[in-house]
Write a protein that holds these residues in place. Structure first.
Motif, PDB file in Angstrom:
ATOM      1  N   THR A 419      -4.874  65.863  12.587  1.00  0.00           N
ATOM      2  CA  THR A 419      -6.312  65.656  12.358  1.00  0.00           C
ATOM      3  C   THR A 419      -6.607  65.317  10.911  1.00  0.00           C
ATOM      4  N   VAL A 420      -7.451  64.299  10.747  1.00  0.00           N
ATOM      5  CA  VAL A 420      -7.886  63.857   9.423  1.00  0.00           C
ATOM      6  C   VAL A 420      -9.317  64.320   9.195  1.00  0.00           C
ATOM      7  N   ILE A 421      -9.516  65.026   8.091  1.00  0.00           N
ATOM      8  CA  ILE A 421     -10.860  65.410   7.659  1.00  0.00           C
ATOM      9  C   ILE A 421     -11.391  64.275   6.785  1.00  0.00           C
ATOM     10  N   VAL A 422     -12.544  63.731   7.147  1.00  0.00           N
ATOM     11  CA  VAL A 422     -13.134  62.661   6.354  1.00  0.00           C
ATOM     12  C   VAL A 422     -13.882  63.313   5.184  1.00  0.00           C
ATOM     13  N   SER A 423     -13.268  63.212   4.010  1.00  0.00           N
ATOM     14  CA  SER A 423     -13.778  63.897   2.819  1.00  0.00           C
ATOM     15  C   SER A 423     -14.741  62.974   2.078  1.00  0.00           C
ATOM     16  N   THR A 424     -16.024  63.330   2.103  1.00  0.00           N
ATOM     17  CA  THR A 424     -17.062  62.362   1.764  1.00  0.00           C
ATOM     18  C   THR A 424     -17.584  62.407   0.336  1.00  0.00           C
ATOM     19  N   ALA A 425     -17.254  63.431  -0.423  1.00  0.00           N
ATOM     20  CA  ALA A 425     -17.788  63.486  -1.791  1.00  0.00           C
ATOM     21  C   ALA A 425     -16.890  64.332  -2.683  1.00  0.00           C
ATOM     22  N   SER A 426     -16.957  64.043  -3.963  1.00  0.00           N
ATOM     23  CA  SER A 426     -16.253  64.850  -4.956  1.00  0.00           C
ATOM     24  C   SER A 426     -16.966  66.187  -5.118  1.00  0.00           C
ATOM     25  N   PRO A 427     -16.212  67.271  -5.297  1.00  0.00           N
ATOM     26  CA  PRO A 427     -16.856  68.573  -5.543  1.00  0.00           C
ATOM     27  C   PRO A 427     -17.706  68.565  -6.803  1.00  0.00           C
ATOM     28  N   TYR A 428     -17.450  67.625  -7.716  1.00  0.00           N
ATOM     29  CA  TYR A 428     -18.223  67.558  -8.954  1.00  0.00           C
ATOM     30  C   TYR A 428     -19.681  67.137  -8.724  1.00  0.00           C
ATOM     31  N   LYS A 429     -19.991  66.636  -7.515  1.00  0.00           N
ATOM     32  CA  LYS A 429     -21.386  66.294  -7.224  1.00  0.00           C
ATOM     33  C   LYS A 429     -22.199  67.535  -6.873  1.00  0.00           C
ATOM     34  N   PHE A 430     -21.496  68.605  -6.501  1.00  0.00           N
ATOM     35  CA  PHE A 430     -22.168  69.825  -6.029  1.00  0.00           C
ATOM     36  C   PHE A 430     -21.564  71.055  -6.704  1.00  0.00           C
ATOM     37  N   PRO A 431     -21.595  71.073  -8.049  1.00  0.00           N
ATOM     38  CA  PRO A 431     -20.846  72.110  -8.765  1.00  0.00           C
ATOM     39  C   PRO A 431     -21.349  73.532  -8.516  1.00  0.00           C
ATOM     40  N   LYS A 432     -22.642  73.706  -8.278  1.00  0.00           N
ATOM     41  CA  LYS A 432     -23.169  75.066  -8.149  1.00  0.00           C
ATOM     42  C   LYS A 432     -22.569  75.770  -6.935  1.00  0.00           C
ATOM     43  N   VAL A 433     -22.672  75.148  -5.770  1.00  0.00           N
ATOM     44  CA  VAL A 433     -22.174  75.808  -4.568  1.00  0.00           C
ATOM     45  C   VAL A 433     -20.655  75.949  -4.601  1.00  0.00           C
ATOM     46  N   VAL A 434     -19.965  74.971  -5.199  1.00  0.00           N
ATOM     47  CA  VAL A 434     -18.504  75.032  -5.247  1.00  0.00           C
ATOM     48  C   VAL A 434     -18.041  76.151  -6.176  1.00  0.00           C
ATOM     49  N   VAL A 435     -18.560  76.162  -7.397  1.00  0.00           N
ATOM     50  CA  VAL A 435     -18.133  77.183  -8.363  1.00  0.00           C
ATOM     51  C   VAL A 435     -18.541  78.579  -7.888  1.00  0.00           C
ATOM     52  N   GLU A 436     -19.724  78.675  -7.288  1.00  0.00           N
ATOM     53  CA  GLU A 436     -20.215  79.948  -6.756  1.00  0.00           C
ATOM     54  C   GLU A 436     -19.300  80.477  -5.666  1.00  0.00           C
ATOM     55  N   SER A 437     -18.659  79.561  -4.928  1.00  0.00           N
ATOM     56  CA  SER A 437     -17.748  79.966  -3.859  1.00  0.00           C
ATOM     57  C   SER A 437     -16.405  80.437  -4.409  1.00  0.00           C
ATOM     58  N   LEU A 438     -16.103  80.055  -5.656  1.00  0.00           N
ATOM     59  CA  LEU A 438     -14.780  80.333  -6.228  1.00  0.00           C
ATOM     60  C   LEU A 438     -14.781  81.424  -7.287  1.00  0.00           C
ATOM     61  N   THR A 439     -15.950  81.733  -7.832  1.00  0.00           N
ATOM     62  CA  THR A 439     -16.012  82.732  -8.899  1.00  0.00           C
ATOM     63  C   THR A 439     -17.421  83.310  -8.974  1.00  0.00           C
ATOM     64  N   ILE A 440     -17.622  84.286  -9.845  1.00  0.00           N
ATOM     65  CA  ILE A 440     -18.948  84.909  -9.986  1.00  0.00           C
ATOM     66  C   ILE A 440     -19.713  84.208 -11.106  1.00  0.00           C
ATOM     67  N   LEU A 441     -20.991  83.893 -10.849  1.00  0.00           N
ATOM     68  CA  LEU A 441     -21.833  83.225 -11.840  1.00  0.00           C
ATOM     69  C   LEU A 441     -22.823  84.199 -12.465  1.00  0.00           C
ATOM     70  N   THR A 442     -23.253  83.864 -13.654  1.00  0.00           N
ATOM     71  CA  THR A 442     -24.271  84.689 -14.319  1.00  0.00           C
ATOM     72  C   THR A 442     -25.665  84.334 -13.840  1.00  0.00           C
ATOM     73  N   GLY A 443     -25.816  83.126 -13.314  1.00  0.00           N
ATOM     74  CA  GLY A 443     -27.130  82.653 -12.906  1.00  0.00           C
ATOM     75  C   GLY A 443     -27.832  81.872 -14.004  1.00  0.00           C
ATOM     76  N   GLN A 444     -27.245  81.842 -15.189  1.00  0.00           N
ATOM     77  CA  GLN A 444     -27.847  81.130 -16.315  1.00  0.00           C
ATOM     78  C   GLN A 444     -27.298  79.712 -16.473  1.00  0.00           C
ATOM     79  N   GLU A 445     -26.226  79.374 -15.737  1.00  0.00           N
ATOM     80  CA  GLU A 445     -25.572  78.077 -15.917  1.00  0.00           C
ATOM     81  C   GLU A 445     -26.397  76.945 -15.293  1.00  0.00           C
TER      82      GLU A 445
END
Length: 496
Positions: A419-445
């Motif tokens: 199975t091929v996942i059609v990967s439609t965008a770079s994670p850099y277009k959606f940094p908030k949700v991506v970084v939030e999923s990988l680490t803890i944010l302060t909320g000030q970024e």
């Protein structure tokens, strides 16, 4: 014999491919579809060694056969060049249990670049072919990516203007900044108070407004579309399905002729429809897995046969899929009706008047080549984290929707088809949700802090499309009510 395209709502409305590209939408409100499936020589013993450009040429030559070989070559060479940061154009990456087809290596880091890099060349070539000397005004609504990719393609192209509408609070900050900093003398970007469906509905209404069409012609202008409603957007997307299959044959991952599945994050239904057409021309596809977010109108449709847009609209972390009216589904409906313009028109009228329609049980049975499911916000975030933990690979939220839905498909069916996942965008277009999923944010970024953080976490260099935004001045700051869209277009074009 030239391949003819017909409207889904009036079979007597027939045009060539180049005419369909120039018009965008049919004047009766329908969408153009090919009257027959073209013959495409899918010889994968040859295609496994072909470049992306060669595969695109093969597909485009079959579907857009009123363009000469020289015209297709000109369009392909200018579209798929060094503006893509990977020579493969659409590299296929092997992960644990799946393959990700990366469609975000163009200059706006989203899959829309795959078609919108070539559409300006197809459109201007078509205009010359038909002796059109009117200014072509690209009118489009965007849920985030189409707008920027279209503007990047059409910026300062002679004989064109482009007007893009987007929902003010319905795109990521990076997406918005990409659009509002777009340079080009022929570019206009307007935010609306409303959602994508409001923007798309009003754009369609302008296309179908005869008085406005006459006023445009009187001023030496005509509308065309950069949305996937334009077959010039849709046909180039078929190429990457063929290319992905060829790469799997080349790597030895599959035997030539074996089925594969594709999981596609789906909003307006254009991307997965291109997969459906790839299957129609003979690509060995088992299942097309339709992956939705919480705006899961398509999941319900594929499971019940009822399309119902009368539901809550959710603003999610995957905004390009925040859509309740999937315009390209009309093309599939047309084929399900046995190419009946009358039946299709009745169903679309029902959608416009009541917000819902139901297909017959026989039509629903024909959808067995599709599987549909959705992922909620928690599942998207968990999938981003799981993929990073398992593969040290970062998915954007749209791709994570597809990966999460594929996991559900596996659990439900135990289908081990590659199975091929059609990967439609770079994670850099959606940094908030991506970084939030990988680490803890302060909320000030802000998003610019977050892309730097993502670069550090992922070890993947910041794409030029993002680094160029640092310090880029905002050139477009107009915000209007959705009801004022036509007035804004007329004012920008100075229609008298």
């Amino acid at each position: 014999m030239t391949l003819i395209y017909q409207s889904t709502r009036d079979k007597t409305n027939q045009v060539t491919a180049s005419q369909a590209i120039l018009q965008g939408l049919a004047t009766d409100g329908g969408l153009y579809v090919p009257t027959e499936v073209p013959n495409v020589a899918l010889d994968f013993e040859t295609l496994k060694n072909a470049s992306y450009q060669e595969v695109a040429t093969l597909v485009l030559s079959a579907f857009l056969d009123d363009f000469t070989a020289e015209e297709i070559a000109y369009c392909v060479e200018n579209a798929y060049d060094s503006k893509f940061d990977d020579a493969a154009i659409a590299p296929l990456v092997k992960l644990d249990g799946q393959y990700n087809l990366e469609l975000f290596h163009g200059n706006t880091i989203a899959f829309k670049d795959m078609a919108l890099s070539i559409l300006p060349y197809l459109m201007t070539t078509a205009a010359k072919k038909h002796g059109v000397d009117r200014e072509i005004v690209i009118l489009t609504a965007t849920s985030g990516d189409t707008g920027k990719a279209a503007m990047a393609g059409f910026a300062d192209v002679p004989g064109t203007k482009i007007v893009v509408f987007y929902p003010k609070d319905g795109v990521s900050k990076i997406q918005e900044h990409q659009m509002t900093t777009q340079v080009g003398e022929n570019v206009k970007v307007i935010a609306i108070d409303g959602n994508f469906d409001n923007a798309q509905t009003n754009v369609k209404a302008m296309f179908n407004n005869e008085a406005l069409r006459d006023k445009m012609l009187a001023n030496g202008k005509q509308f065309s579309s950069a949305n996937s409603m334009n077959i010039g957007r849709l046909v180039p997307q078929i190429a990457y399905y063929v290319y992905a299959y060829a790469q799997l044959v080349k790597s030895g991952a599959i035997k030539n002729g074996a089925d594969i599945n594709f999981t596609v994050p789906t909003g307006n239904f254009g991307n997965i429809l291109a997969g459906y057409y790839a299957k129609q021309i003979g690509l060995p596809i088992g299942k097309l897995i339709c992956a939705s977010n919480e705006n899961n109108v398509l999941t319900d449709f594929f499971r019940t046969g009822t399309y119902d847009k009368n539901r809550d609209f959710f603003v999610t972390s995957s905004p390009s899929m925040d859509i309740l009216v999937s315009s390209n589904l009309e093309r599939l409906i047309f084929h399900l009706t046995g190419d009946s313009d009358v039946a299709t028109s009745e169903l679309m009228t029902s959608l416009n008047t009541t917000g819902t329609y139901k297909i017959t049980d026989e039509m629903l049975a024909e959808l067995n080549g599709f599987y549909a499911e959705f992922a909620d916000e928690a599942e998207i975030s968990a999938q981003i984290a799981a993929t990073f933990e398992g593969d040290h690979y970062v998915e954007d939220p749209h791709t994570a929707v597809a990966s999460a839905v594929y996991k559900k498909y596996l659990a439900e069916t135990q289908d081990t088809t590659p199975t091929v996942i059609v990967s439609t965008a770079s994670p850099y277009k959606f940094p908030k949700v991506v970084v939030e999923s990988l680490t803890i944010l302060t909320g000030q970024e802000d998003d610019f802090d977050l892309v730097k953080k993502l670069e550090k976490i992922s070890g993947t260099p910041l794409p030029k499309a993002v680094s160029d935004l640092f310090g880029a001045p905002v050139l477009h700051d107009t915000v209007i009510p959705a009801t004022d869209m036509q007035a804004a277009v007329e004012a920008y074009l100075v229609l008298d």
